[in-house]
Design an enzyme around this catalytic site. Structure first.
Site, mmCIF file in Angstrom:
data_model
loop_
_atom_site.group_PDB
_atom_site.id
_atom_site.type_symbol
_atom_site.label_atom_id
_atom_site.label_comp_id
_atom_site.label_asym_id
_atom_site.label_seq_id
_atom_site.Cartn_x
_atom_site.Cartn_y
_atom_site.Cartn_z
ATOM 1 C CG ASN A 1 -1.699 1.232 1.435
ATOM 2 O OD1 ASN A 1 -1.832 2.025 0.500
ATOM 3 N ND2 ASN A 1 -2.248 1.419 2.630
ATOM 4 C CD1 TRP A 2 3.342 0.956 -2.841
ATOM 5 C CD2 TRP A 2 3.511 2.129 -4.739
ATOM 6 N NE1 TRP A 2 4.031 0.187 -3.742
ATOM 7 C CE2 TRP A 2 4.150 0.872 -4.921
ATOM 8 C CE3 TRP A 2 3.486 3.025 -5.814
ATOM 9 C CZ2 TRP A 2 4.764 0.517 -6.129
ATOM 10 C CZ3 TRP A 2 4.091 2.657 -7.015
ATOM 11 C CH2 TRP A 2 4.730 1.418 -7.161
ATOM 12 C CE LYS A 3 0.212 3.344 4.853
ATOM 13 N NZ LYS A 3 -0.036 3.432 6.271
ATOM 14 C CG HIS B 1 -5.974 1.485 5.243
ATOM 15 N ND1 HIS B 1 -5.526 2.420 6.137
ATOM 16 C CD2 HIS B 1 -4.921 0.659 4.997
ATOM 17 C CE1 HIS B 1 -4.251 2.164 6.432
ATOM 18 N NE2 HIS B 1 -3.864 1.094 5.750
ATOM 19 C CD GLU C 1 -3.116 5.207 6.798
ATOM 20 O OE1 GLU C 1 -3.116 5.305 5.553
ATOM 21 O OE2 GLU C 1 -2.162 4.721 7.433
ATOM 22 C CD GLU D 1 -3.624 -3.052 7.506
ATOM 23 O OE1 GLU D 1 -2.488 -3.223 7.060
ATOM 24 O OE2 GLU D 1 -4.305 -2.045 7.241
ATOM 25 N N GLY E 1 2.112 1.978 10.792
ATOM 26 C CA GLY E 1 3.007 3.122 10.614
ATOM 27 C C GLY E 1 3.678 3.580 11.903
ATOM 28 C CB SER F 1 5.142 -1.891 11.917
ATOM 29 O OG SER F 1 4.607 -0.602 12.192
ATOM 30 N N GLY G 1 2.702 -1.304 4.332
ATOM 31 C CA GLY G 1 2.656 0.130 4.019
ATOM 32 C C GLY G 1 4.058 0.651 3.784
ATOM 33 N N GLY G 2 4.630 1.266 4.809
ATOM 34 C CA GLY G 2 5.931 1.931 4.704
ATOM 35 C C GLY G 2 7.000 1.123 3.988
HETATM 36 C C1 PEP Z 1 -0.908 -0.198 5.925
HETATM 37 O O1 PEP Z 1 -0.828 0.847 5.325
HETATM 38 O O2 PEP Z 1 -1.884 -0.938 5.763
HETATM 39 C C2 PEP Z 1 0.161 -0.571 6.871
HETATM 40 C C3 PEP Z 1 0.079 -1.696 7.513
HETATM 41 O O3 PEP Z 1 1.193 0.332 7.008
HETATM 42 P P1 PEP Z 1 2.611 0.052 7.721
HETATM 43 O O4 PEP Z 1 3.162 -1.208 7.119
HETATM 44 O O5 PEP Z 1 3.440 1.254 7.375
HETATM 45 O O6 PEP Z 1 2.364 -0.080 9.177
#
Ligand code: PEP
Length: 248
Positions: A9-11, A95, A97, A167, A173, A213, A234-235
């Protein structure tokens, strides 16, 4: 056997040049990933460009969100139908967010899941508790409500087209992640809940992935867990090197 599923997920990160470079590096290293499904979810605006780069590579295209109506006067929105049309196979729905910043509730998530399935897109359906909910011992209650409401009125035979992403919000994040045992406990709870809402064989077939993470350093222990079928990253998906290590 459930095929492991890894999505990036590049957000709202990357510019066009960075997005193209990242996709090209993934294609070079991950071409036709064997016995794994690899999906990248770039920002909407780069989907067309990235589709050309990953074409025929075996890496699949996903989007990060969509609106449930197929078309209409909804300024600024993008429909699931449009995403299907442009070549997406997957779309992230619910998600944290979106739930937290854009006030998406379980009812809206349910409408989005239905819209996604009705046009042949597989949703990556995110659920997870807040830190205070975990501390109050409410993880199962929250996750149950999100899943029961999200899947409401969806025929059980469609469940296998859905990927559930557990999640925990406190792990997204933040650099904190659930221990493999904590994650497994919730994944096992989710699989039992899905069995209750459908049947045992559908629950065994359904993929339940972990997000929060995830990095190259922690994926192995997570992936060893019986009910963890992959990851939503994500990151660490913004670096080709780390995403490739996670997939491998
Ligand atoms: C996500 O965006 O779904 C996520 C899990 O982000 P991260 O890996 O950065 O925690």
């Amino acid at each position: 056997m459930r095929v492991p599923f890894i999505a990036g997920n590049w957000k709202m990160y990357t510019n066009l040049q960075e997005a193209s470079k990242l996709a090209s590096s993934l294609v070079n290293s991950l071409k036709n990933p064997e016995q794994k499904e690899v999906v990248i979810c770039p920002p909407y605006i780069y989907l067309g460009e990235i589709r050309e780069i990953i074409n025929n590579s075996g890496i699949k295209l996903g989007a990060q969100n969509a609106y449930f109506q197929p078309q209409g006067a909804f300024t600024g929105e993008v429909s699931f139908t449009m995403l299907k049309d442009i070549g997406c196979d997957y779309v992230i729905v619910g998600h944290s967010e979106r739930r937290q910043i854009f006030n998406e509730d379980n009812e809206l998530v349910n409408k989005k899941l239905k819209a996604s399935l009705s046009c042949g897109l597989s949703p990556i359906f995110c659920v997870g508790e807040l830190l205070e909910e975990r501390e109050r011992g409410e993880t199962e209650r929250v996750v149950r409500l999100q899943i029961e409401s999200g899947l409401d009125d969806i025929p059980a035979e469609d469940f296998v087209k859905i990927i559930i992403a557990y999640e925990p919000v406190w792990a997204i994040g933040t650099g904190k992640n659930a221990t493999p045992e904590q994650a497994q406990e919730v994944h096992s709870f989710i699989r039992k809940l899905v069995a209750h809402l459908s049947n045992g064989s559908i629950a065994q077939e359904m993929r339940i992935i972990y997000g929060g993470s995830v990095k190259a350093e922690n994926i192995e222990r997570l992936a060893e867990q019986k009910d963890i079928d992959g990851a939503l990253v994500g990151g660490a998906s913004l670096s080709a090197e780390s995403f490739i290590k996670i997939v491998q």
